[in-house]
Design an enzyme around this catalytic site. Structure first.
Site, PDB file in Angstrom:
ATOM      1  N   LYS A 260       0.845  -1.197   0.000  1.00 57.96           N
ATOM      2  CA  LYS A 260       0.000   0.000   0.000  1.00 57.96           C
ATOM      3  C   LYS A 260       0.880   1.246   0.000  1.00 57.96           C
ATOM      4  O   LYS A 260       1.953   1.232   0.613  1.00 57.96           O
ATOM      5  CB  LYS A 260      -0.851   0.034   1.286  1.00 57.96           C
ATOM      6  CG  LYS A 260      -1.963  -0.990   1.349  1.00 57.96           C
ATOM      7  CD  LYS A 260      -2.703  -0.882   2.688  1.00 57.96           C
ATOM      8  CE  LYS A 260      -3.762  -1.956   2.835  1.00 57.96           C
ATOM      9  NZ  LYS A 260      -4.869  -1.835   1.892  1.00 57.96           N
ATOM     10  N   ARG A 335      -9.842 -11.883   2.160  1.00 57.99           N
ATOM     11  CA  ARG A 335     -10.685 -12.943   1.590  1.00 57.99           C
ATOM     12  C   ARG A 335     -10.001 -14.302   1.687  1.00 57.99           C
ATOM     13  O   ARG A 335     -10.663 -15.327   1.685  1.00 57.99           O
ATOM     14  CB  ARG A 335     -11.066 -12.582   0.148  1.00 57.99           C
ATOM     15  CG  ARG A 335      -9.922 -12.489  -0.794  1.00 57.99           C
ATOM     16  CD  ARG A 335     -10.296 -11.765  -2.083  1.00 57.99           C
ATOM     17  NE  ARG A 335     -10.446 -10.328  -1.885  1.00 57.99           N
ATOM     18  CZ  ARG A 335     -10.764  -9.463  -2.841  1.00 57.99           C
ATOM     19  NH1 ARG A 335     -10.996  -9.884  -4.064  1.00 57.99           N
ATOM     20  NH2 ARG A 335     -10.874  -8.177  -2.573  1.00 57.99           N
TER      21      ARG A 335
HETATM   22  N1  BES Z   1      -7.916  -3.999   4.552  1.00 54.52           N
HETATM   23  C1  BES Z   1      -8.124  -3.615   3.227  1.00 54.52           C
HETATM   24  C2  BES Z   1      -9.462  -2.912   2.987  1.00 54.52           C
HETATM   25  C3  BES Z   1      -9.644  -1.584   3.685  1.00 54.52           C
HETATM   26  C4  BES Z   1      -9.401  -0.402   3.011  1.00 54.52           C
HETATM   27  C5  BES Z   1     -10.108  -1.527   4.982  1.00 54.52           C
HETATM   28  C6  BES Z   1      -9.584   0.807   3.648  1.00 54.52           C
HETATM   29  C7  BES Z   1     -10.287  -0.310   5.609  1.00 54.52           C
HETATM   30  C8  BES Z   1     -10.036   0.849   4.941  1.00 54.52           C
HETATM   31  C9  BES Z   1      -8.078  -4.828   2.291  1.00 54.52           C
HETATM   32  O1  BES Z   1      -7.293  -5.883   2.705  1.00 54.52           O
HETATM   33  C10 BES Z   1      -7.510  -4.335   1.005  1.00 54.52           C
HETATM   34  O2  BES Z   1      -6.382  -3.999   0.971  1.00 54.52           O
HETATM   35  N2  BES Z   1      -8.345  -4.296  -0.014  1.00 54.52           N
HETATM   36  C11 BES Z   1      -7.971  -3.844  -1.290  1.00 54.52           C
HETATM   37  C12 BES Z   1      -8.558  -4.830  -2.246  1.00 54.52           C
HETATM   38  C13 BES Z   1      -7.941  -4.805  -3.581  1.00 54.52           C
HETATM   39  C14 BES Z   1      -6.527  -5.251  -3.573  1.00 54.52           C
HETATM   40  C15 BES Z   1      -8.768  -5.743  -4.459  1.00 54.52           C
HETATM   41  C16 BES Z   1      -8.548  -2.444  -1.507  1.00 54.52           C
HETATM   42  O3  BES Z   1      -9.633  -2.188  -1.008  1.00 54.52           O
HETATM   43  O4  BES Z   1      -7.892  -1.630  -2.122  1.00 54.52           O
HETATM   44 ZN    ZN Z   2      -5.233  -5.682   2.066  1.00 52.31          ZN
END
Ligand code: BES
Ligand code: ZN
Ligand code: ZN
Length: 481
Positions: A260, A335
Site C-alpha cells: 500500500k 478474503r
Molecule cells: N484492509 C483492506 C481494505 C480496507 C481499506 C479496509 C480501507 C479499511 C479501509 C483490504 O485488505 C484491502 O487492501 N483491499 C484492497 C482490495 C484490492 C486489492 C482488491 C482495496 O480495497 O484496495
Molecule cells: Zn489488504
C-alpha cells in the site's frame, strides 16, 4: 474513566459541582421543576426533541437541566439523549451528573440510557500522559442515575452491552506493536474462559496440520505467527438455531508485496475490526446468555507484512476446502483468511454464517464511511440483519451478489483468483467468499468504512467504533427490554 451507577435513595452526587438532569419527552409539559428552569426552557423554545437541552444555575455548585428524549415510545432514543446529558455536563465542567428517572420511562429505555452513558463517557487514553488535576479542567467523574430498585436489572443489561462495544473499541484502538495475532487471540481466550465458554485457539502448527493454507500464506511474511479463534456459546436449554460469526482479524495490513502507499497504510491496525466485532459479540452473548441459540465465534488472525518468506504474486495455494487460489494481489488478503475460516465454519453444522470484515476500499467508495455493505445468499437472513441493524442504530445497506461477475474471478491456472476487476470491488470480494460457504445460508458485512471513525458523533467516538457488536447482539436475541 467516568463511574456510572444507579442509585435508589437519591444520595446527593459527590462532586463539588453537580448537574441534575430531568429527561423530558417531546411536547411533554414541564411540571415539578423549578420555575427558573421552566422559564429558561421556554426562552430557548425547548420542545423535548433529542439534541435539545436547557440549563440554569441553581445554588452554588449545582446546575439543573432538562434534556430532550424525543418520542417517549422510541426507547432507543435514550441512547442518544444520554449523550446530550453528558455533553451538557461536560460543557458546564461539572464533576457529577445526576439523571432522575421518572416512572414514565420504560425499562427498555433505562437500558438504552445506561448504554448511551457508557458509550459517551468511554475513551481510549492509556497512552496519554495523566492529566494534572491542578491545571486541567475537571472531568466528569461520575454519573448517577436515580430511580427505584426495580430498574437495576434493565440498567445493568444496558451497561453489559455497552461494555462489550467498548471492549471491541479497545481491541481496534490498540496499536499494532501490541495487538498481534497472538495477543488478540489471548484477549479473546481469556474473555471466553471468564464467561465459561468453550474456547480453542489454533496456533500455526495446528493450522498447518488442519490445512488452513490460505490463512498461513498471508501470515508467512511476518515473524508474528498466525492464530485462529473458535469459541462456542451453548444455551442451557434446547438449541433452536446454530449461528457462526466469523471476523477478519488482520492485525496489520501493509498490503504485502502489493504494498500500500504509506498514506493508505495509516490505521491499517484496524483491519481486525471484524474479529473485534465477533469478540465483542462473544462478550455480550456470554454475559446475557440468550436462550435457544448456539453461537460459534470464529476469527482467523494474521499480519500481512513483507519478508523473504512472504507470499508472492502468482503463487497457487490450496485452501481448507480444497479450492486452489491464484494470488494476483497480496493486498486482497482478507478474503484468503476468510476463505479458510468460512469453510471451517460451514463444517460446524450451523444453520447460518455471518461474517464481518474490513474487506474493501471499494465498499467505502460506494457507501461512505458510516455504512456497512450487506451481501447475503438468503433474503430472510439479509432482512433479519437489516432489522437488527436498525434497532442497533448501525447503518447497513444491501449490495448485490451479481453471479455474472463470477467469470471475472476465473484463473487460467487455478480454480479461482483472488482479485476481480477494478469496478465493483466489494461485489467481487463477496462473490469470492461465497465460494467457501457451501450451501449454508450466509451473510457478509463489509465494515471497512464504519469499523473506524474519523471524528466523534454522539455516542460514537473517533477511532475504533466497535461497529457490529450491537447489531450482532440484537440479531442473536440480546435485547434491551
Ligand atoms: N484492509 C483492506 C481494505 C480496507 C481499506 C479496509 C480501507 C479499511 C479501509 C483490504 O485488505 C484491502 O487492501 N483491499 C484492497 C482490495 C484490492 C486489492 C482488491 C482495496 O480495497 O484496495
Ligand atoms: Zn489488504
Ligand atoms: Zn486487509
Amino acid at each position: 474513566m467516568t463511574a456510572i451507577s444507579i442509585e435508589f435513595s437519591g444520595r446527593p452526587a459527590a462532586g463539588p459541582v453537580v448537574l441534575n438532569v430531568a429527561l423530558v419527552a417531546k411536547d411533554e409539559a414541564l411540571v415539578d421543576l423549578p420555575s427558573a428552569l421552566i422559564d429558561e426552557a421556554a426562552r430557548q423554545r425547548f420542545k423535548g426533541a433529542i439534541g435539545e437541552s436547557a440549563w440554569v444555575g441553581d445554588s452554588p455548585g449545582v446546575f439543573l437541566a432538562v434534556i430532550g428524549i424525543g418520542d417517549a415510545a422510541h426507547a432507543s432514543g435514550l441512547r442518544r439523549a444520554a449523550y446530550y446529558a453528558v455533553e451538557c455536563a461536560r460543557s458546564l465542567k461539572v464533576d457529577s451528573l445526576q439523571v432522575s428517572l421518572s416512572c414514565d420511562i420504560s425499562d427498555e429505555a433505562v437500558a438504552f440510557l445506561a448504554q448511551g452513558l457508557r458509550l459517551s463517557t468511554w475513551s481510549f487514553d492509556q497512552y496519554k500522559k495523566a492529566k494534572d488535576p491542578e491545571t486541567s479542567p475537571p472531568e466528569l467523574r461520575e454519573v448517577l442515575v436515580v430511580g427505584d430498585i426495580a430498574r437495576a436489572n434493565a440498567f445493568a443489561r444496558g451497561l453489559v452491552l455497552a461494555d462489550a462495544v467498548c471492549f471491541a473499541r479497545d481491541l481496534v484502538n490498540e496499536h499494532p506493536g501490541v495487538c498481534t495475532p497472538t495477543w488478540l487471540a489471548e484477549q479473546a481466550r481469556e474473555r471466553a474462559l471468564s464467561l465459561g465458554l468453550e474456547v480453542q485457539v489454533f496456533d500455526e502448527k495446528e493450522l498447518e496440520a488442519r490445512g488452513f493454507l490460505l490463512h498461513l500464506a498471508v501470515a508467512r511474511g511476518s515473524s508474528q505467527p498466525a492464530r485462529f479463534l473458535h469459541a462456542v456459546y451453548r444455551p442451557s436449554g434446547p438449541v433452536e438455531r446454530k449461528v457462526a460469526l466469523v471476523g477478519k482479524g488482520v492485525t496489520f495490513d501493509s498490503g504485502g508485496y502489493s504494498i500500500k502507499p504509506s498514506s493508505s497504510m495509516v490505521d491499517m491496525h484496524m483491519d481486525m475490526g471484524g474479529a473485534a466485532a465477533v469478540i465483542g459479540a462473544m462478550d455480550a452473548i456470554g454475559h446475557a446468555k440468550p436462550e435457544g441459540v448456539e453461537v460459534h465465534f470464529i476469527a482467523p488472525m494474521a499480519e500481512n507484512l513483507i519478508s523473504g518468506n512472504a507470499y508472492k504474486i502468482n503463487e497457487i495455494i490450496r485452501g481448507y476446502n480444497g479450492t486452489t487460489v491464484e494470488i494476483i494481489d497480496t493486498d486482497a488478503e482478507g478474503r484468503l483468511l476468510l476463505a479458510d475460516a468460512l469453510a471451517y465454519a460451514a463444517e460446524q453444522g450451523v444453520d447460518e454464517i455471518v461474517d464481518l470484515a474490513t474487506l474493501t476500499g471499494a465498499c467505502i467508495v460506494g457507501l461512505g464511511m458510516e455504512t456497512a455493505g450487506l451481501f447475503s445468499s438468503s433474503d430472510r437472513l439479509s432482512e433479519a440483519l437489516r432489522d437488527a441493524a436498525r434497532e442497533a442504530d448501525e447503518a447497513v445497506w444491501p449490495l448485490p451478489l451479481v453471479e455474472r461477475m463470477n467469470d471475472k474471478l476465473k484463473s487460467r491456472v487455478a480454480d479461482i483468483k483472488n482479485l476481480g476487476p477494478r469496478w465493483g470491488g466489494a461485489v467481487s470480494a463477496a462473490l469470492f467468499l461465497k465460494r467457501f460457504v457451501g450451501d449454508t445460508p450466509w451473510a457478509h458485512l463489509d465494515i471497512a468504512g464504519p469499523a473506524m471513525a474519523e471524528s466523534a458523533w454522539e455516542t460514537l467516538n473517533a477511532g475504533g467504533t466497535g461497529f457490529g457488536v450491537l447489531l450482532l447482539a440484537q440479531y442473536l436475541g440480546v435485547r434491551a427490554e
